[in-house]
Design an enzyme around this catalytic site. Structure first.
Site, PDB file in Angstrom:
ATOM      1  N   GLU A  39      -6.571  -7.083  -1.755  1.00 39.25           N
ATOM      2  CA  GLU A  39      -7.021  -7.444  -0.416  1.00 39.25           C
ATOM      3  C   GLU A  39      -8.536  -7.307  -0.338  1.00 39.25           C
ATOM      4  O   GLU A  39      -9.063  -6.196  -0.452  1.00 39.25           O
ATOM      5  CB  GLU A  39      -6.397  -6.543   0.659  1.00 39.25           C
ATOM      6  CG  GLU A  39      -4.904  -6.676   0.818  1.00 39.25           C
ATOM      7  CD  GLU A  39      -4.368  -5.814   1.962  1.00 39.25           C
ATOM      8  OE1 GLU A  39      -5.194  -5.307   2.761  1.00 39.25           O
ATOM      9  OE2 GLU A  39      -3.150  -5.657   2.053  1.00 39.25           O
ATOM     10  N   GLU A  48       0.798  -1.221   0.000  1.00 36.24           N
ATOM     11  CA  GLU A  48       0.000   0.000   0.000  1.00 36.24           C
ATOM     12  C   GLU A  48       0.839   1.283   0.000  1.00 36.24           C
ATOM     13  O   GLU A  48       0.320   2.359   0.251  1.00 36.24           O
ATOM     14  CB  GLU A  48      -0.985  -0.002   1.184  1.00 36.24           C
ATOM     15  CG  GLU A  48      -1.973  -1.163   1.104  1.00 36.24           C
ATOM     16  CD  GLU A  48      -2.848  -1.294   2.333  1.00 36.24           C
ATOM     17  OE1 GLU A  48      -2.552  -0.666   3.368  1.00 36.24           O
ATOM     18  OE2 GLU A  48      -3.829  -2.052   2.264  1.00 36.24           O
TER      19      GLU A  48
END
Length: 878
Positions: A538, A472
């Protein structure tokens, strides 16, 4: 003594994995030069676990309680408050190794130390430069340091990370754990509590290796597979490129041949090495005719070849060699303009990615080849084809990749960054501002050194498919640019590098947000009808185990089901349920089963809660993968579940618990991820068939039937289906009819795909709610005991046959368990080719069970329970 050609010298190594002693450094006043001398007394030192960590050693010596049970972790001093000296330890190992004759060399090799160390051998310091960084291998030539008697003492002092971080409850604690080049999860996350020693120790393997005058390191094997290939049949040639690093440890110039063989084919390159010099040698390309290719799970076989490479001094004397397991395959990526995301191909064939996020096998780094094999097999058995290794963890070990090669799991390997600790978001739990955290780690050169070494360590594994800069967040520019533009191209050059896990280069974000999620339990319709990111890295996060699983981690006093708080009694923004504090400690908080369990009826006990949670688990993950598959290649090119396993006894995001006991998530996901699968969107009543394979499917029969709670059968449709390769098809909507059949008490919906011989290719059973959204019929469900038999096919393999009498109800949601005949506790791990299964009236079902029997253990037995409360015991016939 050196060997002659044909008797490969290298791989002449052994592991220093037993007989270690240790002591806290605070209790040792001597220096390393003294400790490593044979005269220094280690009386009173304790047995050490190597490979392992200080905490694993303390646990084995019963100095701390099991931090994975109950609240025990709070009883162990944390390095942040106890101080780094508390977990700074000396490790000592005595071993036999005589000084070699002639030009022989002896090497001491470390595959991982956390976090920094100094090394001493026989009264001399071994490392002349600092040795720090969790992900760095080091090799030392100890030939001249070996004792003349052949008895040697190795002493290593290991220090915790320079900055251990405050485990204040934030993601990565206060974030400062990221100032080092190591695992960030050790300061705590929302799925784990802090690891008290931050994994300090000689955590990976230590070897002694013998070579001749020239040593061979880091062989590099690249396979090129041009064109679009089929999984079977005669293949066009592939190209194999090989190189290796050679080091001449003598004071004289040496000549010889670098030679490798694969599948009976031999390639040779002449070499001239200067004195005390190293060189990388590239060998001529090999055109490999009719290769057996390596494919991801579900698409073909995982064929592997042994490539044996050696250096032959003067063409006759083998001084060193290695064997590399080679999977001939090529990874390709391209941009899908329809989905606005990358798609991955293998050997020219596009692969719809069905993946799981992986943290690591064990949070205390008790890693083993056997556990890796079991966990990767579970992922294969879930019909997944990719594992993403999350950036707050580590570069996985070679044994992990060996299992992925074996079972056909592609690997998406993050480097060691996370948006939480490395500053992507404003976070009041962090001790430093975003600008400062964005510059973590403190030593960028060390990060790049570790990255280069990690690339060399795992680049030959065919399962490795993607490099990723971080979770991320991208690394800082002065790490990202050399990593992307120099290290990966030069040291690998064959795989996709994505700068971070939800990058626009991976999945073009047109929906807002950061490219992940949704998390937690969703309405099943969300997966079918709400578009998310086209290559989602995710999504998901449930996985509470059944009662036996909960009993492994909770004290009896905490075996109480969470109390659901009705919507009209909740505090604004407050929790929807109240759980025991030990549940919260094991990360149950926020999972949110309540709205999904209550339609089955309020739980009457902890056992009832755990059973109903399995219904939710199964439905959730079957629905997740079905929903994504129903938009294959138009909305999505892949999905990666957050997450499929836990390295600690957390209750969040797991298809099996830490002790390798599967819950219903695994089998629901297995169903929804089938390569060939029929499925039902309960929102609009649409029936789909999906074919993930490379071959068209012709003349399949789709049979859809409804069963009421008494077992009465109603035919919905029976139709031939024709499927193109790698595609899905809408068959039609049957909502009105199915809703009518379900209105009163709910119903069962059976969907089967049959081949031309009426063999079942896909068998999918839904349980549907009544017109009020309740599963009222399940509360009163009756069933007749199944007729059962079980026989041992061979040692460790059992076939179970189960028959449901005709004219009765569906025998619903059976869990079969292989148990110890004396304790009645489950044998773990065990691999069931199906579980949490149902048997239709008049139908027979066979279950194959695989396990590794303990030597000398008595024959286990089987237990069978279903949702209606029936319990059966099944004896296994030899």
């Amino acid at each position: 003594m050196l060997t002659t050609a044909g008797q490969l010298f290298a791989q002449d190594q052994y592991e220093l994995n037993s007989g270690w002693l240790c002591s806290p450094a605070t209790q040792v006043k001597a220096q390393g030069t003294d400790i490593s001398s044979g005269s220094f007394s280690t009386s009173g030192w304790k047995k050490a676990v190597v490979p392992g960590t200080v905490l694993t050693t303390m646990l084995v010596n019963k100095e701390v309680p099991d931090p994975y049970f109950g609240m025990n972790n709070n009883l162990i001093p944390d390095v942040y408050t106890a101080g780094r000296d508390y977990y700074t330890y000396w490790f000592v190992k005595d071993f036999k190794e005589a000084a070699p004759a002639a030009d022989g060399q002896v090497w001491l090799k470390f595959r991982g130390i956390n976090y920094s160390c100094d090394i001493f051998l026989n009264g001399k310091k071994v490392n002349t430069a600092p040795f720090k960084g969790m992900y760095l291998r080091k090799s030392f030539n100890i030939t001249k340091l070996l004792s003349k008697t052949g008895t040697n003492r190795l002493a290593v002092i290991v220090n915790p990370p320079d900055v251990v971080g405050n485990p204040n409850g934030g993601q990565g604690g206060d974030g400062t754990i990221a100032r080092g080049v190591g695992s960030q999860y050790t300061a705590g996350w929302d799925w784990i509590r802090p690891i008290r020693d931050r994994n300090t120790g000689i955590w990976d393997k230590v070897f002694i290796e013998r070579t001749g005058s020239v040593s061979l390191d880091n062989p590099h094997v690249v396979t090129l597979v041009p064109g679009k290939r089929k999984a079977d049949g005669t293949q066009e040639p592939a190209i194999i490129k090989v190189s290796a690093e050679l080091k001449n440890s003598t004071a004289k110039e040496l000549s010889g041949n670098l030679v490798y063989t694969i599948d009976g084919k031999k390639v040779t390159q002449s070499v001239l090495l200067k004195a005390n010099a190293a060189a990388e040698i590239k060998m001529p390309d090999l055109v490999f005719k009719n290769p057996k290719l390596w494919w991801p799970a579900g698409y073909g076989k995982q064929d592997l070849y042994d490539l044996k490479i050696s250096f032959q001094e003067k063409g006759t004397l083998v001084t060193d060699s290695e064997t590399v397991s080679v999977g001939i395959r090529e990874i390709q990526t391209e941009w899908n303009s329809i989905t606005s995301s990358k798609q991955i191909s293998v050997n020219g064939q596009k692969i719809f990615i069905k993946g799981g996020n992986w943290i690591m096998s064990d949070a205390m780094l008790r890693l083993s080849k056997e556990r890796y094999d079991a966990e990767i097999r579970y992922h294969r058995d879930m019909n997944l084809n990719l594992i993403r290794i999350w950036g707050g963890s580590l570069t996985e070990r070679p044994e992990f990749f060996e299992a992925c090669d074996k079972y056909g799991m592609l690997v998406f390997q993050d480097f060691w960054m996370s948006g939480d600790a490395n500053g992507r978001w404003l976070d009041p739990m962090k001790s430093e501002d975003q600008w400062t955290r964005r510059k973590y780690p403190d030593d960028h050169n060390l990060f790049l050194e570790c990255a280069a070494d990690a690339i060399k360590m795992i680049r030959n594994y065919p399962s490795l498919a993607v490099w990723c800069g971080g979770n991320e967040i991208t690394p800082p520019e002065d790490i990202l640019i050399p990593l992307r533009d120099k290290l990966i191209p030069e040291l690998d050059g064959t795989r996709w590098f994505v700068d971070y896990s939800n990058s626009d280069d991976m999945s073009r974000n047109t929906l807002g947000g950061n490219g992940d999620g949704p998390y937690g339990i969703q309405k099943i319709s969300t997966f079918w009808n709400t578009r998310t990111w086209p290559f989602n890295s995710e999504v998901g996060s449930v996985g509470v185990g059944d009662l036996e699983s909960l009993e492994r981690i909770l004290p009896k006093s905490s075996l109480v089901a969470p109390q659901f708080i009705p919507a009209d009694k909740r505090q604004p923004g407050g929790p929807s349920e109240k759980a025991d504090s030990v549940w919260d400690y094991h990360n149950y908080l926020g999972v949110g089963y309540e709205d999904h369990i209550l339609p089955y009826g309020k739980p009457t006990s902890i056992g009832d809660f755990a059973l109903k949670a399995q219904l939710v688990n199964y439905d959730q993950y079957r629905g997740l993968m079905e929903g994504f598959s129903s938009h294959m290649w138009d909305w999505y090119t892949g999905v990666v579940i957050w997450k499929t396993q836990n390295p600690w006894t957390s209750m969040r995001g797991q298809m099996y618990d830490y002790y390798l006991d599967p819950n219903a998530c695994l089998f629901g996901l297995r169903s929804g991820s089938e390569s060939l699968h029929s499925m039902y969107n309960q929102e609009d009543g649409m029936v789909y068939v999906v074919n993930n394979g490379f071959e068209a499917k012709r003349s399949m029969m789709l049979v859809i039937k409804s069963y009421d709670m008494d077992g009465k059968e109603t035919m919905i449709t029976q139709v031939f289906v024709f499927m193109d390769p790698s595609s899905y098809k809408k068959i039609g909507s049957f909502k009105k009819m199915i809703d009518q059949l379900s209105a009163k008490k709910g119903s069962f919906l059976s969907m089967q795909l049959l081949d031309e011989n009426k063999k079942i290719l896909s068998n999918n059973l839904y349980w549907l709610a009544d017109e009020k959204g309740m599963y009222s019929g399940l509360a009163d469900l009756k069933s007749t005991a199944l007729k059962t038999s079980a026989k041992q096919l061979k040692s460790g393999k059992i076939e179970v046959t189960l028959t449901n009498p005709a004219n009765g109800p569906v025998n619903f949601f059976n869990r079969i368990s292989l148990v110890d005949a004396n304790t009645k506790k489950r044998v773990l791990p065990v691999f069931y080719d199906d579980n949490y299964f149902s048997v239709l009236p008049g139908a027979e079902k066979k279950i194959i069970i695989d396990y590794n029997p303990e030597k000398g253990a008595a024959m286990p037995m089987l237990t069978l329970t279903n949702y209606a409360g029936n319990e059966q015991t099944i004896q296994i016939n030899p």
